[in-house]
Design an enzyme around this catalytic site. Structure first.
Site, short mmCIF file in Angstrom:
data_model
loop_
_atom_site.label_atom_id
_atom_site.label_comp_id
_atom_site.label_asym_id
_atom_site.label_seq_id
_atom_site.Cartn_x
_atom_site.Cartn_y
_atom_site.Cartn_z
N TYR A 146 0.82 -1.22 0.00
CA TYR A 146 0.00 0.00 0.00
C TYR A 146 0.86 1.27 0.00
CZ TYR A 146 -3.76 -3.24 1.33
OH TYR A 146 -4.64 -4.28 1.36
N LYS A 195 4.23 -15.24 2.75
CA LYS A 195 4.13 -16.02 1.51
C LYS A 195 5.57 -16.31 1.07
CE LYS A 195 1.60 -17.72 -1.87
NZ LYS A 195 0.79 -18.93 -1.68
N ASP A 227 -2.15 -18.23 2.48
CA ASP A 227 -3.32 -18.95 1.94
C ASP A 227 -3.78 -20.03 2.91
OD1 ASP A 227 -0.80 -19.93 1.35
OD2 ASP A 227 -1.32 -20.76 -0.59
N ASP A 251 -4.71 -6.82 6.35
CA ASP A 251 -5.95 -6.16 5.96
C ASP A 251 -7.04 -7.22 5.73
OD1 ASP A 251 -7.81 -4.35 5.04
OD2 ASP A 251 -6.73 -3.81 3.22
N ASP A 255 -10.14 -8.78 8.64
CA ASP A 255 -11.57 -8.76 8.33
C ASP A 255 -12.17 -10.16 8.43
OD1 ASP A 255 -11.77 -6.08 8.00
OD2 ASP A 255 -12.34 -6.12 5.89
#
Ligand code: NAD
Length: 360
Positions: A146, A195, A227, A251, A255
């Site tokens: 970001y 990852k 994942d 992020d 959620d």
């Protein structure tokens, strides 16, 4: 002990829920012989009305000078509010970004805890909800994809967009240290999510986390690919204690973890930086649809205040007293409308604040 707290009630239900959290903090101060002083600051739509922008530099400086900041929520009805007919840099949510940046907050913590009294709200299979879960997702806030260089271009008639994911070891180390410190205050188990089978930034993340882990031999550490983590969160959420991860993975995972608790009015959060100063706020927004009706659930804000006691003031016992009081009120069957269930007693915002305060 003495602490000065900046209160930023904001808009919508913000003032109602912050008032209840203040009530709870006052009770903590009385019972444990602390002195909390408060300073109310304007941010969001109310600040646009007063000053034409959602956060003035003067207000930011006042917040910086406090020991900690408790925020309600900012913003109005996006499609139907004068606060959105102005320059984007002055709009309500711009204040949020400005304060997080201005206070140099690089770590966001969101707990996901399933109260057994609210397990029917959990969208997972009954046996999983029955086992319960109690984790915090710790997300890096100021680096990664970001904030990396980005560009959109056209080469030989083909449109191309690039985002870059960059972390240096110092950025990783400082959040890893926070993660281990927080794990020490909990069940002492940290899972770092990355990852590393694909990304260089993840391989560096893993290496630095392992280096920091040497300083915390009392905390067990393991690594999980993002994942797999997304799957494990819905398959076996009870295995998690502290989940440490970079900005974009955090992020998404935070959620997902919030969703499996099922109740938005219960979710607290904290953003921390290098010092003890933190920004504490519920995970939900300003809920303009229910503002001013004394029906909003103040528990997320009250639990955010408990996090402030623990992480900014090191008052662990006091934080636990607040969390236990919330637990008691739920066990006794009191509910605001958003978490109402058959056989329970419906109460308003103020009553919920009073019930929790009385149980501290
Ligand atoms: P929201 O979280 O405000 O509301 C979503 C739904 O949940 C609404 O139906 C609302 O009534 C309900 N809800 C939220 N909090 C509740 C509580 N404590 N008790 C009971 N019910 C509750 O999200 P939204 O409607 O998308 O956004 C409303 C405004 O809030 C917008 O202006 C948005 O930009 C802003 N917002 C601010 C923040 C923040 O200040 N950190 C975060 C998210 C959204």
């Amino acid at each position: 002990m003495k602490f000065h707290i900046a209160l930023i009630p904001g808009d919508g239900i913000g003032p109602e829920i912050v008032e209840e959290a203040k009530k709870v903090l006052d009770r903590v101060a009385e019972k444990y012989h602390h002195e909390f002083t408060y300073e109310k600051l304007l941010m969001g739509g109310c600040s646009i009305d007063a000053y034409g922008t959602s956060l003035t530099d003067e207000t930011l400086n006042r917040a910086k000078a406090a020991d900690s900041v408790l925020l309600g929520a900012v913003g109005g009805d996006v499609g139907n509010s004068r606060w959105y007919d102005i320059d984007p840099k002055d709009r309500p949510e711009a204040g949020l970004l400005k304060i997080r940046k201005g206070l140099e907050l690089f770590a966001n913590i969101r707990p996901a805890y399933l109260y057994k009294e609210l397990k029917d709200a959990c969208p997972l299979r009954e046996s999983i909800a029955e086992a319960g879960f109690d984790m915090v997702i710790m997300r890096e806030l100021t680096g990664g994809l970001y904030f990396g260089e980005r560009k959109t271009e056209e080469i030989n008639g083909v449109r191309k967009a690039t985002d870059t994911l960059v972390y240096d070891e110092n950025e990783i180390r400082r959040i890893a240290v926070k993660g281990f410190e927080i794990a020490r205050k909990r069940k002492k188990h940290l899972i770092s999510v990355d990852k590393a089978n694909v990304l260089d930034s993840s391989r560096l993340w893993r290496t630095v986390v392992d280096e920091v882990a040497k300083e915390y031999p009392d905390v067990t550490v393991s690594h999980m690919l993002v994942d797999n983590c997304a799957m494990q969160l819905v398959k076996d959420p009870a295995q998690f204690d502290v989940v440490l991860t970079e900005n974009m993975f955090g992020d998404i995972l935070s959620d997902e973890a919030s969703m499996i608790t099922g109740s938005i009015g219960m979710l607290s959060s904290a953003s921390l930086g290098a010092t003890k100063l933190g920004l504490y706020e519920p995970s939900h927004g300003s809920a303009p649809d229910i503002a001013g009706q004394n029906i909003a659930n103040p528990i997320a804000t009250i639990l955010s205040a408990a996090m402030m006691l623990r992480y900014s003031f090191d008052l662990d016992e006091e934080a636990r007293a607040v969390e236990d009081a919330v637990q008691k009120v739920l066990t006794e069957g009191y509910r605001t409308v958003d978490i109402m269930a058959e056989g329970c007693t419906r109460v308003g915002t103020k009553e919920m604040g009073d019930l929790i305060t009385e149980r501290i």
